[in-house]
Write an enzyme that holds these catalytic residues in place. Structure first.
Site, PDB file in Angstrom:
ATOM      1  CE1 TYR A 141      33.775  37.348  -9.269  1.00  0.00           C
ATOM      2  CE2 TYR A 141      34.259  36.109  -7.276  1.00  0.00           C
ATOM      3  CZ  TYR A 141      33.619  36.212  -8.492  1.00  0.00           C
ATOM      4  OH  TYR A 141      32.816  35.188  -8.925  1.00  0.00           O
ATOM      5  CB  ILE A 207      49.690  23.074  -0.246  1.00  0.00           C
ATOM      6  CG1 ILE A 207      49.478  21.706  -0.897  1.00  0.00           C
ATOM      7  CG2 ILE A 207      48.660  23.334   0.846  1.00  0.00           C
ATOM      8  CD1 ILE A 207      49.679  20.533   0.045  1.00  0.00           C
TER       9      ILE A 207
HETATM   10  N1  UFG Z   1      44.888  26.446  -3.856  1.00  0.00           N
HETATM   11  C1  UFG Z   1      46.152  25.942  -3.607  1.00  0.00           C
HETATM   12  N2  UFG Z   1      47.031  25.870  -4.648  1.00  0.00           N
HETATM   13  C2  UFG Z   1      46.712  26.274  -5.913  1.00  0.00           C
HETATM   14  C3  UFG Z   1      45.414  26.796  -6.159  1.00  0.00           C
HETATM   15  C4  UFG Z   1      44.529  26.858  -5.104  1.00  0.00           C
HETATM   16  O1  UFG Z   1      46.486  25.569  -2.487  1.00  0.00           O
HETATM   17  O2  UFG Z   1      47.588  26.196  -6.807  1.00  0.00           O
HETATM   18  C5  UFG Z   1      43.923  26.506  -2.750  1.00  0.00           C
HETATM   19  C6  UFG Z   1      43.450  27.914  -2.468  1.00  0.00           C
HETATM   20  O3  UFG Z   1      44.330  28.559  -1.576  1.00  0.00           O
HETATM   21  C7  UFG Z   1      42.073  27.661  -1.867  1.00  0.00           C
HETATM   22  C8  UFG Z   1      41.591  26.389  -2.577  1.00  0.00           C
HETATM   23  O4  UFG Z   1      42.768  25.796  -3.115  1.00  0.00           O
HETATM   24  O5  UFG Z   1      42.191  27.399  -0.518  1.00  0.00           O
HETATM   25  C9  UFG Z   1      40.616  26.675  -3.705  1.00  0.00           C
HETATM   26  O6  UFG Z   1      41.177  27.687  -4.522  1.00  0.00           O
HETATM   27  P1  UFG Z   1      40.558  28.119  -5.927  1.00  0.00           P
HETATM   28  O7  UFG Z   1      41.429  29.198  -6.487  1.00  0.00           O
HETATM   29  O8  UFG Z   1      40.323  26.910  -6.761  1.00  0.00           O
HETATM   30  O9  UFG Z   1      39.132  28.671  -5.535  1.00  0.00           O
HETATM   31  P2  UFG Z   1      38.742  29.859  -4.520  1.00  0.00           P
HETATM   32  O10 UFG Z   1      38.119  29.187  -3.332  1.00  0.00           O
HETATM   33  O11 UFG Z   1      39.824  30.797  -4.265  1.00  0.00           O
HETATM   34  O12 UFG Z   1      37.702  30.664  -5.402  1.00  0.00           O
HETATM   35  C10 UFG Z   1      36.465  30.153  -5.770  1.00  0.00           C
HETATM   36  C11 UFG Z   1      36.057  30.765  -7.106  1.00  0.00           C
HETATM   37  C12 UFG Z   1      35.882  32.246  -6.982  1.00  0.00           C
HETATM   38  C13 UFG Z   1      34.938  32.551  -5.857  1.00  0.00           C
HETATM   39  C14 UFG Z   1      35.410  31.901  -4.595  1.00  0.00           C
HETATM   40  C15 UFG Z   1      34.418  32.105  -3.506  1.00  0.00           C
HETATM   41  O13 UFG Z   1      37.027  30.481  -8.068  1.00  0.00           O
HETATM   42  O14 UFG Z   1      35.349  32.760  -8.174  1.00  0.00           O
HETATM   43  O15 UFG Z   1      35.545  30.499  -4.780  1.00  0.00           O
HETATM   44  O16 UFG Z   1      35.092  32.209  -2.327  1.00  0.00           O
HETATM   45  F1  UFG Z   1      34.872  33.869  -5.643  1.00  0.00           F
END
Ligand code: UFG
Length: 330
Positions: A141, A207
């Site tokens: 991605y 989490i």
């Molecule tokens: N998380 C949990 N439980 C869940 C979902 C998420 O603990 O059910 C945590 C994840 O591990 C992470 C944080 O919450 O630490 C945020 O997770 P998200 O999936 O909401 O977002 P991301 O940081 O993984 O991803 C976002 C965007 C992507 C982008 C990325 C950049 O959605 O498109 O930031 O790093 F690429």
């Protein structure tokens, strides 16, 4: 003169369409509706259903409407999914952008504002992350988004195309009236999942890891309100129209919040009991991502107004409570 909004029926793109109309501009939305929702679009928006990889479709839209500038949101955007389906990401994101840029060049459209991501940086050596930090994506991605940025850069050199690439950190929140918001199927993002747990649609929020080297052991992210994020896009369109040169900007809040802090804030904002449970780390998650957005403030004049986590969660909660089934209930 119209602004083409590629991916305009998606979560972020649809907020752009609404703000363009608020400003009296004419959005022309294209979306293949693979993940977007037609119901997210306002009545006044012109909409063509189709895929950016379809050359004939793209030409037909540019022939029908006098496109002045482009907002590009059409992409697959999940880190985990991209690890499983890298070629699909290259096809949709990189090839799709190629066809879009070819069409822009053919029709003499110069300006594009592009939806990029913090994932282009990979695991940062230091935070807050500035735009000149090394780009070392750790997923297909992030790699495809960086490739898309580079494709625009070289198209600029060769064909005079001009771009602003906005590297988003964690986008959340919803439009204030609660009629437009986040509805991914399946949902993977933290804020909507917490709020689904608050609504009782999930038993608990899991989490993903509590043994990271952070203040409470959970991952730290930088959350930006979707409406503020879109304001930066509209400012970037103005910047390009006035002759600004191609550039890259981070969009975040300069502040980090842990997963546990987000859950706690959601409990306070919603007044609901939100059960939590501990799960394994999710592969590919960096411990800490925080943006320096000083450059966007200085160069574009960006002033985020609702980017603090209480407002973000309050606005998202308003959307989820009014639309517990997302667009499925509309
Ligand atoms: N998380 C949990 N439980 C869940 C979902 C998420 O603990 O059910 C945590 C994840 O591990 C992470 C944080 O919450 O630490 C945020 O997770 P998200 O999936 O909401 O977002 P991301 O940081 O993984 O991803 C976002 C965007 C992507 C982008 C990325 C950049 O959605 O498109 O930031 O790093 F690429």
């Amino acid at each position: 003169m119209s602004v083409l909004v590629a991916g305009g029926a998606g979560y972020i793109g649809s907020h752009a369409v609404h703000q363009l109309l608020d400003q009296g501009k004419q959005p022309v939305v294209i979306d293949n509706l693979r993940t977007g929702h037609k119901a997210s679009l306002p009545k006044g928006a012109v909409f063509y259903e189709g895929d950016i990889r379809d050359r004939e479709f793209m030409k037909s839209v540019f022939r029908r409407k006098r496109i002045k500038q482009v907002l590009m949101f059409a992409a697959h955007s999940l880190v985990g999914e991209s690890m499983e389906k890298p070629l699909e990401y290259y096809d949709n994101n990189v090839f799709g952008t190629q066809v879009l840029l070819e069409t822009m060049v053919e029709f003499g459209v110069r300006d594009i504002v592009f939806s990029s991501t913090a994932a282009v940086y990979g695991e940062p050596a230091e935070v807050p992350i500035k735009e000149n930090a090394p780009t070392m994506p750790e997923s297909p991605y992030g790699e495809t988004k960086l490739g898309m940025e580079n494709m625009m850069k070289w198209s600029g050199t060769a064909h005079g195309l001009r771009y602003v690439s906005l590297r988003y950190f964690n986008v959340a929140g919803a439009r204030l009236n609660g009629r437009v918001g986040e509805d991914h199927r399946p949902e993977t993002h933290l804020v909507p999942i917490i709020l689904q747990a608050a609504l009782g649609q999930r038993e608990a929020i899991t989490i993903f890891g509590d043994d990271y080297p952070t203040r409470d052991g959970t991952c730290i992210r930088d959350y930006v309100h979707v409406e503020d994020l879109i304001s930066a896009h509209l400012q970037a369109l103005d910047y390009l129209q006035k002759g600004g040169s191609s550039d890259v900007f981070n969009l975040g809040s300069n502040e980090g919040f842990s997963v546990k802090e987000m859950i706690e804030t959601a409990r306070q904002v919603t007044g609901r009991d939100i059960p939590e449970q501990r799960g394994e780390r999710r592969p590919g998650d960096p411990a800490r991502l925080i943006a320096s957005s000083e450059k966007a403030k200085k160069v574009l004049g960006w002033e985020p107004k609702r980017t603090d986590v209480e407002n973000i969660i309050r606005d998202a909660w308003n959307w989820h409570r009014k639309n517990p089934q997302g667009y499925g209930g509309i």
